[in-house]
Design a protein around this motif. Structure first.
Motif, PDB file in Angstrom:
ATOM      1  N   LEU A   1     139.094  51.375  -4.834  1.00 39.19           N
ATOM      2  CA  LEU A   1     140.452  50.981  -4.458  1.00 39.19           C
ATOM      3  C   LEU A   1     140.967  49.848  -5.325  1.00 39.19           C
TER       4      LEU A   1
ATOM      5  N   PHE B   1     150.622  53.056 -15.373  1.00 38.94           N
ATOM      6  CA  PHE B   1     150.921  52.965 -13.946  1.00 38.94           C
ATOM      7  C   PHE B   1     150.946  54.360 -13.353  1.00 38.94           C
TER       8      PHE B   1
ATOM      9  N   PRO C   1     150.248  56.074  -9.128  1.00 35.95           N
ATOM     10  CA  PRO C   1     149.728  55.715  -7.804  1.00 35.95           C
ATOM     11  C   PRO C   1     148.264  56.119  -7.563  1.00 35.95           C
TER      12      PRO C   1
ATOM     13  N   PRO D   1     144.084  53.388  -9.248  1.00 37.16           N
ATOM     14  CA  PRO D   1     144.144  52.111  -8.523  1.00 37.16           C
ATOM     15  C   PRO D   1     144.103  50.863  -9.408  1.00 37.16           C
TER      16      PRO D   1
ATOM     17  N   TYR E   1     148.296  45.332  -9.115  1.00 33.28           N
ATOM     18  CA  TYR E   1     149.203  44.883  -8.045  1.00 33.28           C
ATOM     19  C   TYR E   1     150.529  45.607  -8.200  1.00 33.28           C
TER      20      TYR E   1
ATOM     21  N   VAL F   1     151.317  49.717  -4.096  1.00 31.70           N
ATOM     22  CA  VAL F   1     150.948  51.023  -3.540  1.00 31.70           C
ATOM     23  C   VAL F   1     149.899  50.905  -2.431  1.00 31.70           C
ATOM     24  N   ARG F   2     148.827  50.162  -2.681  1.00 34.95           N
ATOM     25  CA  ARG F   2     147.712  50.159  -1.724  1.00 34.95           C
ATOM     26  C   ARG F   2     147.631  48.904  -0.861  1.00 34.95           C
TER      27      ARG F   2
ATOM     28  N   LEU G   1     159.484  55.828  -7.267  1.00 32.85           N
ATOM     29  CA  LEU G   1     158.239  55.180  -7.654  1.00 32.85           C
ATOM     30  C   LEU G   1     158.478  54.033  -8.637  1.00 32.85           C
TER      31      LEU G   1
ATOM     32  N   TYR H   1     157.466  50.032  -8.157  1.00 33.42           N
ATOM     33  CA  TYR H   1     156.696  49.193  -9.081  1.00 33.42           C
ATOM     34  C   TYR H   1     157.496  47.959  -9.489  1.00 33.42           C
TER      35      TYR H   1
ATOM     36  N   ARG I   1     156.626  44.135  -8.016  1.00 34.32           N
ATOM     37  CA  ARG I   1     156.059  43.169  -8.965  1.00 34.32           C
ATOM     38  C   ARG I   1     157.030  42.017  -9.243  1.00 34.32           C
TER      39      ARG I   1
END
Lengths: 481, 362
Positions: free
Chosen positions: A48, A88, A90, A93, B234, B237-238, B249, B253, B257
């Protein structure tokens, strides 16, 4: 033989193959690599890219790379480097993929195979270790994209060839040969549907003697059949463009299995700048000669060496030896069968014939074969000692395969398939046939061989197929001449 | 007073680790940094956090003085920090404290939120050299399972030479590079330190590092490149800051950021990204790497253990020289006005000399 030209164009193909390595854990973390688990259940903190996590090289993946390098006659780099490839997305990670740019672990080597009767050799540029990305799932949630990171960090070896192939058939033959090797030595399970063996083909065309034409890279070739269709389509498309006086840009194209067509995903102009940089978290991968030697000791006999041995040891034709060494399981099955019956050529015929036919028909692998090598060996022994005919043997085989019986002799007995080897009984039948077929005898004596065959047929029929044809031939000849 | 607190760039399941950034506000890690675990195992568990500059990238000197202030003002006896390019040693030195960093690879980086990976280095700020030695001995140790740059070495007691005679040890004195105003000149603090150690019998040796004046700039450039790479993750997304009401998307981003990172970090990301671009990579990144290697080789020749010219190198402590030991991953101790740089893996000897100096000043 020179490559066939298509409308005056020479085809040039190079391959990039991503082989997922059969390791227990991921390439830079200890997460499991098992396929098919619930989404995101096999993603660790490292997968992750949680803050504070770091990559640590999985030695098992390196061992796989060394193994493949040895099998392909490559140079194993004593020191190779890891780089970050940034973009980049998704399902990526870290925002970068860890790969090897300048100094890959496996350098050079080649893959040899037969295209029909002709031996071909494709040179390899390199094979490098890298981490896979996760998967984006676009069709399960309305207007949203799901991310499954189970695949993130799976170990890959990207195997890159020189542009040595000159036809789609040669390209497919190369891919099959590479597939055979990676599965044979066990570094990859080779499952193309699950994405364990992913091929991208770089295709271009040119007039003979001209410099290389603009290439387009076809992605998503997830079966050998699609590979052939996609490359053929792409060749046709490129030639049509050129013949129409149209130029096209270097591009990445996606193969659509539903339409059988390729379509451009992105051109070189929109190619990202990956900002490759050495990964400061990973020291150089150092492979001592001892490690290479250790791996060498575990390497099985390779298919080409084994094929040569089958020719030498069993007197098999080259064709048989090559066919039998398509997989380690098939080769092992052949050798066990040959040992059980002492008749290598017959064993080879049966393995390449009935066994392969049944496996293909049921779309199963050698691991699910329904007739054991011991059973097949016994069956072949019963053919060669004259107990049963070839035709009867096929009935026995069916019974064994379907599970109707398990002991060869018991099946022969139960089905009454034993050949009539008793000369006295056979002679009685022959006499009766001769008495009832005077016309045929006349014709035979007049020099017509067909008439003799008709008489053999009559005898076989009268014996309900149990007579030994060779014996019938001999007895009939003796009586007529 | 707390025995130990840590800069909020080390992760711990009981404390948030926002790394002084809106990007990671409220972020709580599921695992603990190895160095914090090792300190806890040695009976020195952390009792709180302190913020410094965003992502510990050294972009705000007043924020970077906060950990040293916590010790100076008596809130904590010790602070675990990421010394990075040396800003923590610089701040500690300015506040009359001790800050010690071990050789690169001695202390695991597992659980240290990455800023510039090849510079990031756990260090401790304390009042005394002896206290630093005790903490470094506890937090250093191999962590091969989690950190590929961790050195496979047995644990060491860095306090073992404290109090022993420094007589006969060679003290390197940095010769200023000709015509430069790059901080190599001996100032009053350095002169006093030299005289104090000479008085204890140390021999002095003049050390010339022809390219040392470039250390700060080279560190600055390489750290920007590494930072830009380490911070790509960073993305909203997660975890971390995620922009609201985004259309697609790309805007997720961009807005996550832009909102999550401070202006100084964004500027550094742009600089680092530019340095790694095709065509610029060779000119900036590779060139900076070459200069780093050059300075590292000069340092290793001066401080190369048996064959080196000196055992410990003494320099003034200022913004130009703070990054010098990071060029070669050498251990370093900052004391008021000065820094001492040790040979690779010779922390015990370095701390021995530092303690001798601190004792003579008191």
């Amino acid at each position: 033989m020179t490559a066939p030209l298509i409308h005056g164009y020479e085809v040039v193909i190079g391959f990039e193959t991503h082989a997922q390595l059969a390791t227990h854990t991921k390439i830079f973390s200890r997460a499991s690599t098992a396929f098919g688990a619930e989404p995101n259940t096999q993603a660790s903190a490292g997968c992750l890219a949680l803050p504070g996590t770091l990559p640590v090289m999985n030695r098992e993946a390196v061992t796989c790379a060394i193994k493949l390098g040895l099998a392909l006659g490559s140079h194993i780099a004593p020191r190779s480097l890891f780089d970050r490839k940034h973009y980049f997305y998704p399902d990526l990670p870290h925002g970068y993929q860890i790969s090897q740019l300048d100094i890959p672990v496996v350098q050079g080597g080649e893959v040899s195979f037969y295209l029909g009767e002709e031996k071909k050799t494709v040179r390899l540029v390199r094979a490098h270790l890298e981490a896979d990305a996760g998967k984006s799932i676009h069709d399960e949630f309305p207007s949203e994209t799901g991310i499954d990171l189970n695949r993130a960090g799976m170990p890959l070896l990207e195997i890159v060839t020189e542009p040595d192939m000159r036809s789609s058939a040669e390209a497919v033959a190369y891919a099959k040969a590479l597939h055979q090797i990676v599965t044979w030595i066990g570094v990859c399970d080779g499952n193309m549907q699950e994405g364990s063996f992913r091929c991208d083909a770089n295709v271009s065309v040119r007039k003979p003697g001209q410099p290389l034409g603009t290439r387009r890279e076809i992605k998503n070739l997830n079966s050998f059949r699609n590979m052939q269709i996609a490359i053929d389509y792409e060749i046709r498309w490129q030639i049509e463009q050129l013949e129409d006086g149209l130029s096209f840009a270097q591009a990445t194209v996606l193969f659509d299995p539903d339409t059988g067509e390729t379509r451009a995903m992105r051109t070189k102009e929109d190619a990202a700048d990956y900002r490759y940089t050495p990964d400061p978290d990973l020291p150089p991968l150092v492979i001592a000669p001892e490690w290479v030697e250790q791996v060498k000791a575990t390497l099985p006999e390779l298919p080409s060496a084994m094929a040569a041995r089958l020719v030498e040891q069993y007197g098999l034709p080259e064709y048989d030896a090559t066919t039998l060494t398509q997989s380690q399981a098939m080769a092992a099955y052949f050798e066990a069968t040959a040992a059980a019956c002492g008749q290598p050529k017959l064993a080879s015929n049966w393995v390449m014939g009935e066994i392969s036919r049944r496996l293909n028909a049921e779309e199963i692998g050698m691991d699910a074969v329904q007739v054991s090598s011991a059973q097949l060996g016994q069956l072949i022994a019963r053919i060669s000692d004259g107990t049963i005919s070839n035709n009867a043997a096929k009935q026995v085989f069916e019974a064994l395969w379907s599970g109707e019986g398990s002991d060869v002799d018991a099946v022969i007995e139960a089905k009454g398939l034993k050949q009539m080897n008793d000369t006295g009984a056979l002679e009685a039948i022959i006499d009766e046939v001769l008495a009832n077929n005077a016309a045929n005898i006349e014709q035979y004596k007049a020099g017509k061989d067909k008439a003799f065959n008709a008489l053999v047929g009559q005898v076989m029929k009268a014996s309900k197929g149990k007579a030994n044809p060779a014996q019938v031939n001999a007895l009939l000849k003796a009586k007529l001449d | 007073m707390k025995a130990l607190i840590h800069q909020d760039v080390f992760v711990h399941p009981q404390f948030d680790s926002p790394a002084a950034s809106a990007m990671l506000e409220g972020y709580r890690s599921p695992f603990i940094a190895t160095v914090l675990q090792r300190l806890a195992d040695a009976g020195i568990p952390t009792e709180g956090t302190v913020a410094a500059s965003e992502f510990g990238a050294g972009l705000d000197s007043s924020a970077d003085s906060a950990p040293a202030q916590a010790v100076a003002q008596g809130q904590a006896a010790a602070v675990l920090v990421n010394d990075h390019l040396g800003q923590m040693r610089l701040a500690a030195s300015a506040q009359g404290l001790c800050c010690a960093r071990p050789s690169y690879g001695r202390a695991s980086r597992y659980g240290l939120i990455a800023s510039a990976s090849s510079f990031d280095q756990a260090a401790v700020i304390t009042r005394t050299v002896a206290e630093s030695a005790r903490l470094l001995s506890a937090l250093c140790g191999a962590d091969l399972e989690h950190d590929a740059t961790s050195l496979n070495l047995p644990e060491e007691d860095f306090s073992r030479l404290l109090g022993q005679d420094v007589k006969g040890l060679k003290l390197g004195i940095l010769t200023p590079s000709t015509g430069s105003g790059h901080g190599g000149e001996e100032d009053s603090a350095t002169t006093a330190a030299r005289q104090a150690l000479q008085a204890q019998g140390m021999q002095t040796v003049a050390i010339t590092l022809p390219h040392h004046a470039w250390a700060a700039q080279v560190a600055n450039l390489l750290a920007a490149a590494e930072l830009s790479s380490n911070l790509v993750r960073y993305d909203g997304v997660r975890y971390g800051h995620r922009a609201k009401d985004v259309d697609d998307l790309q805007s997720l981003y961009e807005r996550s950021r832009s909102e999550g990172f401070g202006a100084a970090i964004q500027e550094r990301i742009l600089l680092g990204t530019h340095m790694l671009r095709e065509g610029f990579y060779q000119r900036y990144y590779q060139q900076a790497q070459k200069v780093r290697r050059l300075i590292a080789n000069e340092l290793l020749a001066a401080l190369g253990g048996q064959t080196g010219q000196c055992d410990v190198l003494l320099t003034p402590m200022n913004a130009e020289l703070a990054a010098l030991p990071t060029m070669a991953g050498l251990p370093a101790v900052a004391l008021p006005g000065i820094q001492l740089i040790g040979a690779g893996l010779q922390e015990a000897q370095l701390l021995q000399v530092a303690q001798a100096l601190q004792a003579s000043v008191r």
